[in-house]
Design an enzyme around this catalytic site. Sequence first.
Site, PDB file in Angstrom:
ATOM      1  CG  HIS A 309      -1.964   1.042   1.210  1.00  0.00           C
ATOM      2  ND1 HIS A 309      -2.423   1.669   2.352  1.00  0.00           N
ATOM      3  CD2 HIS A 309      -2.650   1.591   0.179  1.00  0.00           C
ATOM      4  CE1 HIS A 309      -3.340   2.563   2.014  1.00  0.00           C
ATOM      5  NE2 HIS A 309      -3.497   2.530   0.706  1.00  0.00           N
ATOM      6  CE  LYS A 405       1.934  -9.443  20.500  1.00  0.00           C
ATOM      7  NZ  LYS A 405       3.155 -10.185  20.108  1.00  0.00           N
ATOM      8  CG  LEU A 444      14.726  -9.510  18.440  1.00  0.00           C
ATOM      9  CD1 LEU A 444      15.991 -10.294  18.672  1.00  0.00           C
ATOM     10  CD2 LEU A 444      14.494  -8.526  19.569  1.00  0.00           C
TER      11      LEU A 444
END
Length: 608
Positions: A309, A405, A444
């Site tokens: 995008h 998550k 990281l």
Amino acid sequence: MAFKFRLPLLVLIDSILVLSAVYISYIPLHPSLGITSFAMISASALTMLISHHIFSFYYGLYHKAWEYASIGELIAIGRAVSLSVLATALVEYFVYGGIFMRALASTWMIYLLAIGGSRFFWRTLRDSFFQQRCANKRTLIIGAGAAGLMVARQLQQNLESELCPIAFIDDDQRKQKLQYLSLPVMGGIDSIHDVVEALSIDHIIIAIPSLDRQGMNRIYTECAKTKAKTKILPMLEDLVTGKVSVSEFRDVQVEDLLGREPVKLDMNSISGNISRKTVLVTGAGGSIGSEICRQICKFTPGKVVLLGHGENSIYLIDMELRKAYGDKIEIVPVIGDIQDRNRMFEVMEEHKPDVIYHAAAHKHVPLMEYNPREAVKNNVFGTKNVAEAADVFGVKTFVLISSDKAVNPTNVMGSTKRIAEMIIQKLDQESETKFVAVRFGNVLGSRGSVIPLFKKQIQDGGPVTVTHPDMTRYFMTIPEASRLVIQAGALARGGEIFVLDMGEPVKIVDLAKNLIKLSGYTIEEIGINFSGIRPGEKMFEELLNEKEVHPEPIYPKIFIGKAVLEQEEEVDYLLRKFESFSSEEMKTFVINLANRKINRKLSIVSNA
């Protein structure tokens, strides 16, 4: 100018030395040798002089850097001197009918000492200058193996370097108390602190390319106890390819201290999945997406479609890949939003990719808590658009980049990732395309990750903010995450959730402490503040829940989970009734849906 006169000067010096050696040896002995005239001595001297210059050029004695002279140069001198004496002996035999052995033996010894001494005189001068330079930036080298010796030699020879090697440290007891390149091996890793104090060391260089991260952690822990600045040898592959020099040391980075080894790829299966194929990467300008593109290009696909995008990020990765692979791979930059369904179908129809790596997503946990509708639009609807376009146009493999998550999520971001997994799992049951997801922990150095934030806070003088002293996370590097995604695509059979064995979780506060030390500060100088857990955050993350665990890895360090596909109707309801939800209702609904806590009838009634 010095280089211009170097050769004539060496020839002149050698000529004087050779002639001197001959006359010093022959004149005192000539009565006893039967030499009847000075012309006979001069003939031998001329023969030896011509022979010397011929053999000196042959063995390159005039083209060696004598300030770096070593055993190889000594051998070359010995050969040139010995062959010159032999040539003179042959001339004497054929011209005078005999060889003046005593004079030639004396000449050989004086000749060898003179030529060798003149050359090694420059080495002595350099070493003397080097010892004077060692008053500053005294350097301890960790590792007395091949790499450590290469580093020491490079520093000794490079007079412009500020680093002066003083000693080695090595755990091999056979090397301890010995000297390498005139530098002592002072002891093992456990003695680093004492050696640094005793020798007034300013810098430490870790020169063990084969060192695993557990070993690196151990060494750095000892180095961190000192005030010396610690650096590390460049990666072995960069040294071999000539990308960097052995003297281009880098700072130890937090990635070096993670304590786990990167995944090794099955090159054959990946090559079969990618080589000469058309590969599309969504979010190609992002941290993960761009690295996936770099890794993919190593397997020479026919075409790589860079979909994103943001025009600037796509421009940057496009230029980078064109520079490296433009003559081998067709690289196509495409600007498009995955929320634009029609655009996704246009792109699929035009390029007809064989493999899709779907990395485009909103991933920032606290931001998505404040913007749940945008999280759903991008992570759920966007994934649905790309996945369904892949199904329609016959893409062979679709790999969704998910997150740890997504397991028992307590936040919007993780919940939308889990719902995206549900969408592709459902499609996998209906489509010929193989749909799979890949879960990994925090990456990281990726945009929005904790490391750039900590670095900025340290740069500003501190303090570093950590949410909670006990908060832990799984960590991996960007290249590791990208390799896992690519390997998953090659292993895909359809419907799997791939998970990397990420080792032990890391305390965020320990990560912060390491980063402060790596930046050259003490914890006291920067400070650490605990700010409290932010909205949507968990104290620790999981990679698979109890219903998804398969104990045996499908590939070394890669596990596979078959996440349960439930509440399909509720997912459809969310997609159909999206516009009718308020932000708070959206947030509650997606979290409950991802955790399988929605009572369908109550939910539909309450949100109708």
